[in-house]
Design a protein around this motif. Structure first.
Motif, PDB file in Angstrom:
ATOM      1  N   ILE A 150       0.837  -1.209   0.000  1.00  0.00           N
ATOM      2  CA  ILE A 150       0.000   0.000   0.000  1.00  0.00           C
ATOM      3  C   ILE A 150       0.868   1.254   0.000  1.00  0.00           C
ATOM      4  O   ILE A 150       0.530   2.262  -0.637  1.00  0.00           O
ATOM      5  N   ALA A 151       1.996   1.212   0.705  1.00  0.00           N
ATOM      6  CA  ALA A 151       2.913   2.356   0.704  1.00  0.00           C
ATOM      7  C   ALA A 151       3.416   2.638  -0.705  1.00  0.00           C
ATOM      8  O   ALA A 151       3.541   3.808  -1.115  1.00  0.00           O
ATOM      9  N   VAL A 152       3.688   1.589  -1.475  1.00  0.00           N
ATOM     10  CA  VAL A 152       4.117   1.748  -2.866  1.00  0.00           C
ATOM     11  C   VAL A 152       3.007   2.390  -3.692  1.00  0.00           C
ATOM     12  O   VAL A 152       3.235   3.349  -4.444  1.00  0.00           O
ATOM     13  N   ILE A 153       1.775   1.874  -3.538  1.00  0.00           N
ATOM     14  CA  ILE A 153       0.637   2.386  -4.303  1.00  0.00           C
ATOM     15  C   ILE A 153       0.376   3.856  -3.963  1.00  0.00           C
ATOM     16  O   ILE A 153       0.090   4.679  -4.848  1.00  0.00           O
ATOM     17  N   ILE A 154       0.466   4.197  -2.677  1.00  0.00           N
ATOM     18  CA  ILE A 154       0.256   5.590  -2.255  1.00  0.00           C
ATOM     19  C   ILE A 154       1.305   6.501  -2.891  1.00  0.00           C
ATOM     20  O   ILE A 154       0.987   7.581  -3.402  1.00  0.00           O
ATOM     21  N   ALA A 155       2.567   6.053  -2.870  1.00  0.00           N
ATOM     22  CA  ALA A 155       3.645   6.848  -3.459  1.00  0.00           C
ATOM     23  C   ALA A 155       3.400   7.092  -4.945  1.00  0.00           C
ATOM     24  O   ALA A 155       3.607   8.199  -5.459  1.00  0.00           O
ATOM     25  N   VAL A 156       2.941   6.065  -5.641  1.00  0.00           N
ATOM     26  CA  VAL A 156       2.660   6.182  -7.075  1.00  0.00           C
ATOM     27  C   VAL A 156       1.489   7.134  -7.318  1.00  0.00           C
ATOM     28  O   VAL A 156       1.558   8.025  -8.185  1.00  0.00           O
ATOM     29  N   ALA A 157       0.405   6.972  -6.554  1.00  0.00           N
ATOM     30  CA  ALA A 157      -0.785   7.809  -6.735  1.00  0.00           C
ATOM     31  C   ALA A 157      -0.481   9.278  -6.448  1.00  0.00           C
ATOM     32  O   ALA A 157      -0.935  10.168  -7.190  1.00  0.00           O
ATOM     33  N   ALA A 454      -4.893  -3.140   8.792  1.00  0.00           N
ATOM     34  CA  ALA A 454      -3.956  -2.031   9.006  1.00  0.00           C
ATOM     35  C   ALA A 454      -3.630  -1.318   7.696  1.00  0.00           C
ATOM     36  O   ALA A 454      -3.486  -0.091   7.658  1.00  0.00           O
ATOM     37  N   ALA A 455      -3.532  -2.079   6.602  1.00  0.00           N
ATOM     38  CA  ALA A 455      -3.202  -1.481   5.307  1.00  0.00           C
ATOM     39  C   ALA A 455      -4.308  -0.522   4.847  1.00  0.00           C
ATOM     40  O   ALA A 455      -4.027   0.549   4.297  1.00  0.00           O
ATOM     41  N   PHE A 456      -5.575  -0.899   5.099  1.00  0.00           N
ATOM     42  CA  PHE A 456      -6.698  -0.037   4.720  1.00  0.00           C
ATOM     43  C   PHE A 456      -6.736   1.220   5.598  1.00  0.00           C
ATOM     44  O   PHE A 456      -7.022   2.316   5.120  1.00  0.00           O
ATOM     45  N   LEU A 457      -6.465   1.034   6.885  1.00  0.00           N
ATOM     46  CA  LEU A 457      -6.444   2.172   7.802  1.00  0.00           C
ATOM     47  C   LEU A 457      -5.323   3.132   7.421  1.00  0.00           C
ATOM     48  O   LEU A 457      -5.485   4.361   7.473  1.00  0.00           O
ATOM     49  N   PHE A 458      -4.189   2.581   7.021  1.00  0.00           N
ATOM     50  CA  PHE A 458      -3.061   3.392   6.564  1.00  0.00           C
ATOM     51  C   PHE A 458      -3.450   4.199   5.333  1.00  0.00           C
ATOM     52  O   PHE A 458      -3.124   5.386   5.221  1.00  0.00           O
ATOM     53  N   LEU A 459      -4.183   3.555   4.414  1.00  0.00           N
ATOM     54  CA  LEU A 459      -4.636   4.237   3.202  1.00  0.00           C
ATOM     55  C   LEU A 459      -5.583   5.381   3.547  1.00  0.00           C
ATOM     56  O   LEU A 459      -5.462   6.492   3.021  1.00  0.00           O
ATOM     57  N   ALA A 463      -1.627  10.612   3.025  1.00  0.00           N
ATOM     58  CA  ALA A 463      -1.702  11.898   2.325  1.00  0.00           C
ATOM     59  C   ALA A 463      -2.578  11.819   1.080  1.00  0.00           C
ATOM     60  O   ALA A 463      -3.141  12.832   0.643  1.00  0.00           O
ATOM     61  N   ILE A 464      -2.727  10.624   0.494  1.00  0.00           N
ATOM     62  CA  ILE A 464      -3.482  10.505  -0.748  1.00  0.00           C
ATOM     63  C   ILE A 464      -4.987  10.590  -0.516  1.00  0.00           C
ATOM     64  O   ILE A 464      -5.735  11.017  -1.406  1.00  0.00           O
ATOM     65  N   ALA A 465      -5.472  10.195   0.672  1.00  0.00           N
ATOM     66  CA  ALA A 465      -6.912  10.134   0.935  1.00  0.00           C
ATOM     67  C   ALA A 465      -7.605  11.492   0.738  1.00  0.00           C
ATOM     68  O   ALA A 465      -8.595  11.581  -0.002  1.00  0.00           O
ATOM     69  N   PRO A 466      -7.140  12.585   1.374  1.00  0.00           N
ATOM     70  CA  PRO A 466      -7.809  13.872   1.135  1.00  0.00           C
ATOM     71  C   PRO A 466      -7.646  14.378  -0.290  1.00  0.00           C
ATOM     72  O   PRO A 466      -8.540  15.059  -0.813  1.00  0.00           O
ATOM     73  N   LEU A 467      -6.546  14.058  -0.936  1.00  0.00           N
ATOM     74  CA  LEU A 467      -6.346  14.505  -2.320  1.00  0.00           C
ATOM     75  C   LEU A 467      -7.374  13.874  -3.250  1.00  0.00           C
ATOM     76  O   LEU A 467      -7.905  14.527  -4.153  1.00  0.00           O
ATOM     77  N   LEU A 468      -7.679  12.587  -3.011  1.00  0.00           N
ATOM     78  CA  LEU A 468      -8.607  11.858  -3.878  1.00  0.00           C
ATOM     79  C   LEU A 468     -10.036  11.863  -3.339  1.00  0.00           C
ATOM     80  O   LEU A 468     -10.909  11.209  -3.913  1.00  0.00           O
ATOM     81  N   ARG A 469     -10.257  12.582  -2.212  1.00  0.00           N
ATOM     82  CA  ARG A 469     -11.569  12.598  -1.541  1.00  0.00           C
ATOM     83  C   ARG A 469     -11.988  11.170  -1.156  1.00  0.00           C
ATOM     84  O   ARG A 469     -13.132  10.758  -1.348  1.00  0.00           O
ATOM     85  N   LEU A 470     -11.031  10.435  -0.627  1.00  0.00           N
ATOM     86  CA  LEU A 470     -11.260   9.034  -0.246  1.00  0.00           C
ATOM     87  C   LEU A 470     -11.595   8.988   1.241  1.00  0.00           C
ATOM     88  O   LEU A 470     -10.725   8.830   2.094  1.00  0.00           O
TER      89      LEU A 470
END
Length: 523
Positions: A150-157, A454-459, A463-470
């Protein structure tokens, strides 16, 4: 004096809405009263309150309101500071992982952005792209930790988002820019930005679900897998084989779900990459490639070598995940010229708030243990027998993992089953089947909510969650089709597939029967 009190009220939880502040204050006032009346009820109310703070993560980061609730719980005696320390110590590897692995991924973002940009701009089919994200996450999560994936996916997004947002704000790629603010956004880009957010949201969620699909399959996929395998004396291959009657059908069903929600654009999926943004990303990729110096190419080569080390080190368990993450930081900075302290500090900004939140979460887990909140469910399930017992274990673990931590739930249940085996209440073959039901139960239905894994909670808190309105609600809604399909297919597998397929593998010699009662003592 009234001005000071008014100012303190305004400072409390900062810019959060007034109604939100009032609700948190109400929680803090009602908890002592409930605890005095009935500690068991107060414990469950506290769990619901904490989930509320997670659900409102976009209104206020959960650390502050959740932390106040946790501190109050310790003061009231719902749990003790000593027990919180025990829970934190027991999960120290997860904390190490968050501190060092997430920071390590930060220093590999150039390679990640370079690789995934080529993938996104060349793969025109959204269904194929979504399936690729889901499959890659599933494969990586089977051998790495889901949080790392998930850390990799967040970095990419974040990389994709920042590239487009800078252009949409009328700035060049070399200009300084705050991609968290839309104030400078050009009007003609606003519609495309919303579609781009929806596009990235869907990819991130597919990847998150993929991490659960792969994580359930192997001994190293999730922390509770390792705990369950230790108690059952299962090695890597045996774990995979025993889970396969459930996990293989679930994996196939999950991938089919990915295709269907994209094809029919349901549950927030189906958004395509706008052509204008594809062109921006393509131009960015071409420009970066054209301007790449020998030094830049050397950095990518070094990061690729470190990526190989990361996969090999984690897959072979050469060290604790967090320590491998620390080695990634050292290698990635030493060989790419990053030596300044302030440059290192930026890498830790993403992980440390979530690490603190996780410690608060462990306080809630300590309350669950001390107030015996799960005891009625555990006792009810243990009274059943045969296939009914398997189904109830799966369902109970799934439900509790949605509201609590799946590692904690898995640990509690495997210890209860181990005790039942030691007391002669169940046979060793039934123990093995129950261990599969516990593992799949904690891994699959828990995708329903961000607090389940934990991975979902981390997501959710990244930082990506507010940017994507997630938001919490958005994640629950987008996970819903997967939740229904994975839970149902997993339950069918546990009831109808597990015992016959396990017997067949024993007959064929793929599995060896265990000595009755051979279970490792609890830690």
């Amino acid at each position: 004096m009234s001005d000071i009190l008014k100012a303190m009220a305004q400072n409390f939880l900062g810019k959060s809405p007034k109604w939100y502040k009032q609700i948190i204050v109400a929680f803090l006032l009602i908890n002592p009263i409930l605890f005095y009346i009935d500690p068991f009820v107060a414990g469950w109310v506290l769990v619901v309150e904490f989930i509320f703070t997670l659900a409102m993560a976009l209104k206020c980061y959960p650390l502050q309101p959740g932390g106040l609730l946790a501190i109050e719980a310790v003061i009231l005696g719902m749990t003790s500071a000593k027990h919180v320390q025990v829970e934190v110590t027991a999960n120290f590897e997860v904390i190490l992982l968050l501190i060092f692995m997430v920071a390590g991924i930060y220093f590999m973002k150039d390679l990640l952005l370079f690789s995934f940009t080529k993938l996104v701009v060349t793969m025109k089919s959204k269904i194929l792209l979504s399936l690729t994200f889901c499959l890659v996450s599933a494969f990586l999560s089977a051998f790495l930790d889901a949080l790392t994936v998930i850390a990799v996916i967040i970095a990419v997004a974040v990389g994709f988002y920042s590239v487009y947002h800078k252009v949409a704000s009328g700035k060049g790629q070399q200009d300084e820019h705050d991609h968290s603010s839309d104030h400078g956004l050009l009007e003609n880009h606003r519609v495309d930005l919303e579609q781009f957010r929806a596009f990235l949201r869907s990819l991130v969620m597919h990847a998150g679900i993929g991490s659960a699909l792969g994580g359930v399959c192997t001994l190293v996929g999730e922390p509770q897998n390792l705990i369950i395998a230790e108690q059952a004396h299962w090695q890597f291959v045996e774990f995979v084989l025993r889970m396969a009657p459930v996990t293989i059908p679930v994996l196939i069903a999950g991938l089919l779900t990915c295709i269907l929600v994209e094809k029919f654009s349901k549950f927030g999926y189906g958004a395509k990459l706008p052509d204008s943004i594809r062109k921006i990303l393509t131009d960015f990729n071409d420009e970066k490639s054209a301007k790449m110096t020998s030094q830049d190419k050397a950095k990518l080569i070094i990061q690729a070598i470190i990526g190989v080390w990361l996969i090999v080190g984690l897959a072979m368990h050469l060290a604790a995940v967090g320590l491998i993450g620390l080695s990634v930081i050292i290698f990635a900075t030493a060989f790419t010229g990053i030596t300044e302290e302030h440059a290192l500090g930026k890498a830790f900004e993403e992980a440390l708030p979530f690490t603190a939140l996780l410690v608060v979460f462990f306080t809630i887990v300590a309350v669950i243990i001390d107030q015996h909140l799960f005891k009625p469910v555990i006792e009810l399930v243990l009274q059943s027998e045969g296939d009914t017992q398997l189904a109830l274990f799966y369902i109970a673990n799934g439900f509790l993992s949605m509201v609590s931590d799946n590692v904690f739930v898995g640990t509690v249940y495997i210890n209860e089953v181990k005790t039942a085996l030691a007391e002669g209440l169940i046979s060793r073959p039934q123990f093995d089947l129950l261990a599969v039901a516990i593992n799949t139960g904690t891994n699959l239905p828990s995708v329903a909510t961000p607090n389940g894994q934990a991975a979902f909670l981390f997501l959710l808190t990244s930082a990506i969650a507010p940017l994507l309105r997630l938001s919490y609600g958005t994640m629950v809604w987008m996970a819903l089709p997967y939740t229904l399909v994975l839970t149902a297919v997993g339950l069918i597998g546990v009831i109808y597939n597990l015992a016959p397929m396990t017997d067949l593998m024993l007959e064929m010699g793929w599995l060896q029967p265990h000595v009755p009662g051979a279970v490792i003592p609890a830690h």
